[in-house]
Design an enzyme around this catalytic site. Sequence first.
Site, PDB file in Angstrom:
ATOM      1  N   LYS A 154      36.669  34.382  32.256  1.00  0.00           N
ATOM      2  CA  LYS A 154      35.793  35.185  33.112  1.00  0.00           C
ATOM      3  C   LYS A 154      34.449  35.340  32.402  1.00  0.00           C
ATOM      4  O   LYS A 154      34.395  35.583  31.185  1.00  0.00           O
ATOM      5  CB  LYS A 154      36.417  36.565  33.369  1.00  0.00           C
ATOM      6  CG  LYS A 154      37.638  36.506  34.259  1.00  0.00           C
ATOM      7  CD  LYS A 154      37.278  36.135  35.683  1.00  0.00           C
ATOM      8  CE  LYS A 154      38.475  36.236  36.607  1.00  0.00           C
ATOM      9  NZ  LYS A 154      38.139  35.859  37.991  1.00  0.00           N
ATOM     10  N   LYS A 250      43.547  31.537  48.271  1.00  0.00           N
ATOM     11  CA  LYS A 250      44.293  32.760  47.920  1.00  0.00           C
ATOM     12  C   LYS A 250      44.846  33.364  49.209  1.00  0.00           C
ATOM     13  O   LYS A 250      44.111  33.483  50.203  1.00  0.00           O
ATOM     14  CB  LYS A 250      43.365  33.792  47.271  1.00  0.00           C
ATOM     15  CG  LYS A 250      42.908  33.452  45.876  1.00  0.00           C
ATOM     16  CD  LYS A 250      42.047  34.599  45.335  1.00  0.00           C
ATOM     17  CE  LYS A 250      41.380  34.211  44.038  1.00  0.00           C
ATOM     18  NZ  LYS A 250      40.214  35.048  43.740  1.00  0.00           N
TER      19      LYS A 250
HETATM   20  C1  LIG Z   1      44.730  38.302  36.592  1.00  0.00           C
HETATM   21  C2  LIG Z   1      43.636  37.546  37.260  1.00  0.00           C
HETATM   22  C3  LIG Z   1      42.630  38.488  37.823  1.00  0.00           C
HETATM   23  C4  LIG Z   1      44.149  36.715  38.394  1.00  0.00           C
HETATM   24  C5  LIG Z   1      43.358  35.445  38.618  1.00  0.00           C
HETATM   25  N1  LIG Z   1      43.468  34.566  37.499  1.00  0.00           N
HETATM   26  C6  LIG Z   1      41.898  35.699  38.950  1.00  0.00           C
HETATM   27  O1  LIG Z   1      41.048  35.467  38.154  1.00  0.00           O
HETATM   28  N2  LIG Z   1      41.653  36.174  40.193  1.00  0.00           N
HETATM   29  C7  LIG Z   1      40.395  36.544  40.799  1.00  0.00           C
HETATM   30  C8  LIG Z   1      39.840  37.772  40.217  1.00  0.00           C
HETATM   31  C9  LIG Z   1      39.831  38.897  41.167  1.00  0.00           C
HETATM   32  O2  LIG Z   1      40.281  40.057  40.525  1.00  0.00           O
HETATM   33  C10 LIG Z   1      39.727  41.224  40.961  1.00  0.00           C
HETATM   34  C11 LIG Z   1      38.382  41.481  40.892  1.00  0.00           C
HETATM   35  C12 LIG Z   1      37.867  42.716  41.342  1.00  0.00           C
HETATM   36  O3  LIG Z   1      36.568  42.947  41.266  1.00  0.00           O
HETATM   37  C13 LIG Z   1      38.670  43.678  41.890  1.00  0.00           C
HETATM   38  C14 LIG Z   1      40.010  43.380  41.983  1.00  0.00           C
HETATM   39  C15 LIG Z   1      40.524  42.192  41.513  1.00  0.00           C
HETATM   40  C16 LIG Z   1      41.923  42.188  41.759  1.00  0.00           C
HETATM   41  O4  LIG Z   1      42.718  41.274  41.526  1.00  0.00           O
HETATM   42  N3  LIG Z   1      42.254  43.358  42.318  1.00  0.00           N
HETATM   43  C17 LIG Z   1      41.099  44.216  42.534  1.00  0.00           C
HETATM   44  C18 LIG Z   1      40.883  44.541  43.965  1.00  0.00           C
HETATM   45  C19 LIG Z   1      39.369  35.416  40.878  1.00  0.00           C
HETATM   46  O5  LIG Z   1      38.186  35.680  41.033  1.00  0.00           O
HETATM   47  O6  LIG Z   1      39.718  34.253  40.887  1.00  0.00           O
HETATM   48 MG   LIG Z   2      37.556  33.482  41.282  1.00  0.00          MG
END
Ligand SMILES: CC(C)C[C@H](N)C(=O)N[C@@H](CCOc1cc(O)cc2c1C(=O)N[C@@H]2C)C(=O)O
Ligand SMILES: [Mg+2]
Length: 332
Positions: A154, A250
């Site tokens: 990230k 997703k």
């Molecule tokens: C554990 C990781 C987050 C899962 C995956 N590898 C990942 O990167 N997913 C998303 C990230 C989104 O995660 C967020 C961001 C946010 O601002 C708020 C939230 C989340 C979430 O998972 N729950 C809350 C609502 C990606 O961007 O790909």
């Molecule tokens: Mg993403």
Amino acid sequence: MLRELTIKHCSFPLVAPFRIARGVKHAAEVVLIELEQGGATGRGESVPYARYGESVDSVMAQLESVRAEVAAGMGREELQARLPAGAARNALDSALWDLEARLTSVPVWAGLARPSPLPLTSAITIGIDTPQRMGEEAARLAGAGPANVLIKIKLDAHEPAARIREVRRAAPDARLIVDPNESWSIDLLRDLQPELESAGVELVEQPLPADADDALLDFVPRVPVCADESCHVAADLPRLQGRYQAVNIKLDKTGGLTEAWRLLRSARAEGFRIMVGCMVCSSVGIAPALELAREAEFVDLDGPLWLKDDYADGVRLRHGLLVPPQPGFWGA
Ligand SMILES: CC(C)C[C@H](N)C(=O)N[C@@H](CCOc1cc(O)cc2c1C(=O)N[C@@H]2C)C(=O)O
Ligand SMILES: [Mg+2]
């Protein structure tokens, strides 16, 4: 009434705070559906996302608005027309797939005419931290897993090159994806191309804000660019042509596995590379996404690994592979 519908808000504390470009998280806030019919119970979970105008309350209200139709027997195809793509539809669509599989004794993978889910390599995410701490985490992941561990970094617009360099130094053999979650400009993306290429980054996920991705039209990237916040459903694909080389599917964006499967087939037919991703969620949220994972070049389903207490019979990380839940957990 044919069915009994239960709608719950569940909060799962995280093992450690998780930081991305738009904030820090300490718990996964999810909506869980249980749908009982004829002695069988189907489950579905989704993650409301403020980025898309969703909250736990708004998603629960959307679900309440279809309670009577669901109780009376509404099917998955009707559901696609009744609720928009998003977290509410995902929870219900997932519960319907699970319920159907239990009532018919036909597993979801068999209904899709696909092989059953197997252990696979998932990306493991490193949240934003100092370059040094991100490097330490990368070294830990590389030491604990197979040589070709897939790390998703990230990033935001602050010191992205230093963070990428430090992760690469600490994990020289790892495969790398970066995800700035819409925090870069086209100029920054352009400036970072040599760094991304020399670090061997395989994919750049959603570098620009979704409403600024016109800037990608004249841009020839050295590393493929993947649409996440810009890609929700199959109808988005025509607009993504010429801007993106890959799409991140997703279930919380597509509104469930039904539309996700359509998106996957259309995206592949249109020449996009396929990633299957997730939010921070439990194994109930991941299980339906695993039905797509064998079709994807990049799997990013590490959400439950961030929870202090996931379901005991849910997914596991074993020898660096994400192992599907125990039989009977979801999808029969
Ligand atoms: C554990 C990781 C987050 C899962 C995956 N590898 C990942 O990167 N997913 C998303 C990230 C989104 O995660 C967020 C961001 C946010 O601002 C708020 C939230 C989340 C979430 O998972 N729950 C809350 C609502 C990606 O961007 O790909
Ligand atoms: Mg993403």
